[in-house]
Design a protein around this motif. Structure first.
Motif, PDB file in Angstrom:
ATOM      1  N   VAL A  66     -19.171  -4.974-108.954  1.00  0.00           N
ATOM      2  CA  VAL A  66     -19.684  -6.197-108.338  1.00  0.00           C
ATOM      3  C   VAL A  66     -19.874  -5.969-106.837  1.00  0.00           C
ATOM      4  O   VAL A  66     -20.891  -6.357-106.266  1.00  0.00           O
ATOM      5  N   GLN A  67     -18.916  -5.307-106.211  1.00  0.00           N
ATOM      6  CA  GLN A  67     -19.016  -5.037-104.772  1.00  0.00           C
ATOM      7  C   GLN A  67     -20.234  -4.178-104.458  1.00  0.00           C
ATOM      8  O   GLN A  67     -20.943  -4.423-103.480  1.00  0.00           O
ATOM      9  N   GLU A  68     -20.516  -3.171-105.290  1.00  0.00           N
ATOM     10  CA  GLU A  68     -21.703  -2.327-105.084  1.00  0.00           C
ATOM     11  C   GLU A  68     -22.983  -3.148-105.180  1.00  0.00           C
ATOM     12  O   GLU A  68     -23.899  -2.987-104.369  1.00  0.00           O
ATOM     13  N   VAL A  69     -23.046  -4.037-106.165  1.00  0.00           N
ATOM     14  CA  VAL A  69     -24.242  -4.874-106.348  1.00  0.00           C
ATOM     15  C   VAL A  69     -24.414  -5.808-105.159  1.00  0.00           C
ATOM     16  O   VAL A  69     -25.524  -5.948-104.626  1.00  0.00           O
ATOM     17  N   VAL A  70     -23.339  -6.437-104.730  1.00  0.00           N
ATOM     18  CA  VAL A  70     -23.414  -7.359-103.597  1.00  0.00           C
ATOM     19  C   VAL A  70     -23.885  -6.632-102.344  1.00  0.00           C
ATOM     20  O   VAL A  70     -24.763  -7.107-101.618  1.00  0.00           O
ATOM     21  N   THR A  71     -23.319  -5.457-102.097  1.00  0.00           N
ATOM     22  CA  THR A  71     -23.709  -4.669-100.925  1.00  0.00           C
ATOM     23  C   THR A  71     -25.184  -4.303-100.977  1.00  0.00           C
ATOM     24  O   THR A  71     -25.899  -4.420 -99.972  1.00  0.00           O
ATOM     25  N   THR A  72     -25.667  -3.876-102.140  1.00  0.00           N
ATOM     26  CA  THR A  72     -27.075  -3.509-102.299  1.00  0.00           C
ATOM     27  C   THR A  72     -27.981  -4.727-102.152  1.00  0.00           C
ATOM     28  O   THR A  72     -29.033  -4.650-101.516  1.00  0.00           O
ATOM     29  N   LEU A  73     -27.584  -5.866-102.734  1.00  0.00           N
ATOM     30  CA  LEU A  73     -28.380  -7.092-102.599  1.00  0.00           C
ATOM     31  C   LEU A  73     -28.525  -7.504-101.140  1.00  0.00           C
ATOM     32  O   LEU A  73     -29.615  -7.879-100.691  1.00  0.00           O
ATOM     33  N   ILE A  74     -27.438  -7.434-100.394  1.00  0.00           N
ATOM     34  CA  ILE A  74     -27.488  -7.822 -98.989  1.00  0.00           C
ATOM     35  C   ILE A  74     -28.379  -6.859 -98.206  1.00  0.00           C
ATOM     36  O   ILE A  74     -29.198  -7.278 -97.388  1.00  0.00           O
ATOM     37  N   ALA A  75     -28.241  -5.569 -98.467  1.00  0.00           N
ATOM     38  CA  ALA A  75     -28.984  -4.567 -97.702  1.00  0.00           C
ATOM     39  C   ALA A  75     -30.453  -4.480 -98.093  1.00  0.00           C
ATOM     40  O   ALA A  75     -31.324  -4.320 -97.239  1.00  0.00           O
ATOM     41  N   GLU A  76     -30.751  -4.590 -99.404  1.00  0.00           N
ATOM     42  CA  GLU A  76     -32.108  -4.316 -99.882  1.00  0.00           C
ATOM     43  C   GLU A  76     -32.807  -5.501-100.540  1.00  0.00           C
ATOM     44  O   GLU A  76     -33.992  -5.425-100.841  1.00  0.00           O
TER      45      GLU A  76
END
Length: 105
Positions: A66-76
Motif C-alpha cells: 500500500v505504501q508503494e502504491v501511495v508513493t507512486t500515486l503521489i509522485a506520478e
C-alpha cells in the motif's frame, strides 16, 4: 483474528491479486478496505476480499505494498500494472495426443 498465511495469490489461476495476507478477521460488505492491525495497533494491511464460498478466509494487501502504491500515486498520478494475460501448463500425454504432438520420453 489470526494471520494464517503470507504471500498468497487469489485466484491462483489468473494471479489477479498477489502477495496477500490471509487471515480470519471478518470482512463484511461495507467494511472492506479497512485496516488489518496487529496486537500493538500497527497497520499490517488493508482488507480487500474474502472467499464467498468459504467461511472465515479473508485477505488483506500488505501495508508495504500500500505504501508503494501511495508513493507512486503521489509522485506520478497513476500506478501501472503490466499484465500479459497468458498462463502456461505442462504438456501432458492427453494434451499432446489432442494436439497431435510427438513427445519423446
Amino acid at each position: 483474528g489470526i494471520v494464517s498465511a503470507l504471500g498468497r495469490t487469489y485466484p491462483e489461476f489468473f494471479n489477479t491479486y498477489t502477495n496477500l495476507v490471509q487471515h480470519d478477521a471478518a470482512i463484511n460488505p461495507g467494511n472492506s478496505g479497512g485496516p488489518l492491525i496487529d496486537a500493538n495497533g500497527d497497520v499490517v494491511g488493508v482488507n480487500t476480499l474474502g472467499i464467498p464460498d468459504a467461511q472465515g478466509i479473508f485477505f488483506a494487501i500488505p501495508s508495504n505494498n500500500v505504501q508503494e502504491v501511495v508513493t507512486t500515486l503521489i509522485a506520478e498520478g497513476e500506478v501501472v500494472y503490466p499484465f500479459l494475460g497468458i498462463t502456461s501448463v505442462g504438456l501432458t500425454d492427453e494434451i499432446a495426443a489432442e494436439l497431435d504432438v510427438d513427445v519423446d520420453d
